[in-house]
Write a protein that holds these residues in place. Structure first.
Motif, PDB file in Angstrom:
ATOM      1  N   LEU A  86       0.830  -1.204   0.000  1.00 22.44           N
ATOM      2  CA  LEU A  86       0.000   0.000   0.000  1.00 22.44           C
ATOM      3  C   LEU A  86       0.866   1.256   0.000  1.00 22.44           C
ATOM      4  O   LEU A  86       0.556   2.230  -0.679  1.00 22.44           O
ATOM      5  N   GLN A  87       1.978   1.224   0.754  1.00 20.60           N
ATOM      6  CA  GLN A  87       2.908   2.362   0.759  1.00 20.60           C
ATOM      7  C   GLN A  87       3.473   2.596  -0.632  1.00 20.60           C
ATOM      8  O   GLN A  87       3.588   3.737  -1.079  1.00 20.60           O
ATOM      9  N   ALA A  88       3.796   1.517  -1.339  1.00 23.36           N
ATOM     10  CA  ALA A  88       4.323   1.652  -2.694  1.00 23.36           C
ATOM     11  C   ALA A  88       3.287   2.276  -3.626  1.00 23.36           C
ATOM     12  O   ALA A  88       3.631   3.101  -4.475  1.00 23.36           O
ATOM     13  N   LEU A  89       2.018   1.919  -3.456  1.00 27.61           N
ATOM     14  CA  LEU A  89       0.959   2.527  -4.268  1.00 27.61           C
ATOM     15  C   LEU A  89       0.840   4.021  -3.983  1.00 27.61           C
ATOM     16  O   LEU A  89       0.742   4.830  -4.909  1.00 27.61           O
ATOM     17  N   VAL A  90       0.855   4.380  -2.698  1.00 29.50           N
ATOM     18  CA  VAL A  90       0.744   5.796  -2.326  1.00 29.50           C
ATOM     19  C   VAL A  90       1.926   6.578  -2.882  1.00 29.50           C
ATOM     20  O   VAL A  90       1.749   7.665  -3.451  1.00 29.50           O
ATOM     21  N   THR A  91       3.106   6.028  -2.765  1.00 27.04           N
ATOM     22  CA  THR A  91       4.306   6.690  -3.285  1.00 27.04           C
ATOM     23  C   THR A  91       4.212   6.859  -4.796  1.00 27.04           C
ATOM     24  O   THR A  91       4.519   7.931  -5.329  1.00 27.04           O
ATOM     25  N   GLU A  92       3.761   5.820  -5.481  1.00 25.60           N
ATOM     26  CA  GLU A  92       3.616   5.927  -6.937  1.00 25.60           C
ATOM     27  C   GLU A  92       2.614   7.014  -7.306  1.00 25.60           C
ATOM     28  O   GLU A  92       2.846   7.808  -8.213  1.00 25.60           O
ATOM     29  N   THR A 137       4.176   9.997  -9.626  1.00 20.91           N
ATOM     30  CA  THR A 137       3.992   9.879 -11.073  1.00 20.91           C
ATOM     31  C   THR A 137       3.401  11.148 -11.664  1.00 20.91           C
ATOM     32  O   THR A 137       2.635  11.852 -11.018  1.00 20.91           O
ATOM     33  N   GLU A 138       3.775  11.415 -12.899  1.00 22.33           N
ATOM     34  CA  GLU A 138       3.218  12.540 -13.647  1.00 22.33           C
ATOM     35  C   GLU A 138       2.108  12.065 -14.580  1.00 22.33           C
ATOM     36  O   GLU A 138       1.341  12.865 -15.107  1.00 22.33           O
TER      37      GLU A 138
END
Length: 198
Positions: free
Chosen positions: A17-23, A27-28
């Motif tokens: 979930l942290q990786a999703l939030v970071t992405e 991301t642009e």
């Protein structure tokens, strides 16, 4: 199309979930943002994720996304909030963070799913066990529900009728009906999407 975040399989649910939030934050690409927000909204459906989503401030990310011009982001954000609302702590966070005006603004969307999720979210926020918030059944909201209760869209009509019956007093409904020049008149009904052919 966004790629899956590259994460160590041993980091578990919180790490994913942290990786999703970071992405989402880094991301642009609008397509990637849409895909990530859709994934987060789906994860919000599982009560096992509630604590992680609060910890990662996903509720605030959803609330912030309600002001986006990109209607797809708004649709996924309100869907995520709707999925999170059955939980008391999430409900209180949304109320304390000033989410009601952001959610009621979604009632004017032309996207059917956005409007349905907004009505359902308002119903969850109105449910017993939460502190009183009169703006959930303010005159413009009741007027809007009265208008939706006349919709040709069966799902919207039924949700609006339930909202009016379960959350509005007879006097609120009478006052809303008596107002001839009410603000909900200008709110367009959402577009009903044609069923997809297989």
């Amino acid at each position: 199309m966004a790629q899956k975040p590259k994460i160590d399989p041993h980091v578990g649910r919180l790490g994913y979930l942290q990786a999703l939030v970071t992405e989402f934050q880094e991301t642009e690409s609008q397509d990637a943002k849409e895909q990530v927000l859709a994934n987060l909204a789906n994860f919000a459906y599982d009560p096992g994720n509630y604590q992680y989503l609060r910890q990662l401030q996903v509720l605030d990310l959803f609330l912030d996304s309600l002001t986006e011009e990109n209607e797809t982001l708004v649709k996924f954000a309100i869907g995520g909030l709707c999925n999170l609302c059955p939980d008391h702590a999430n409900k209180e966070h949304i109320l304390q963070a000033g989410g009601i005006p952001l959610i009621t603004n979604c009632l004017s969307s032309t996207n059917e799913e956005t409007v349905l999720s907004a009505v359902t979210t308002l119903m969850y926020l109105n449910s017993p066990g939460t502190s009183s918030h009169p703006e959930l059944t303010s005159l413009p909201v009741v007027q809007c529900m009265l208008r939706f209760s006349l919709s040709a869209n069966t799902r919207l009509r039924n949700l609006a009728q339930i909202f009016l019956e379960d959350f509005c007093s007879p006097s609120q409904i009478a006052e809303a009906r008596s107002q001839q020049a009410h603000s909900a008149l200008g709110i367009p009904l959402p577009k009903t999407e044609a069923p997809q052919q297989p």
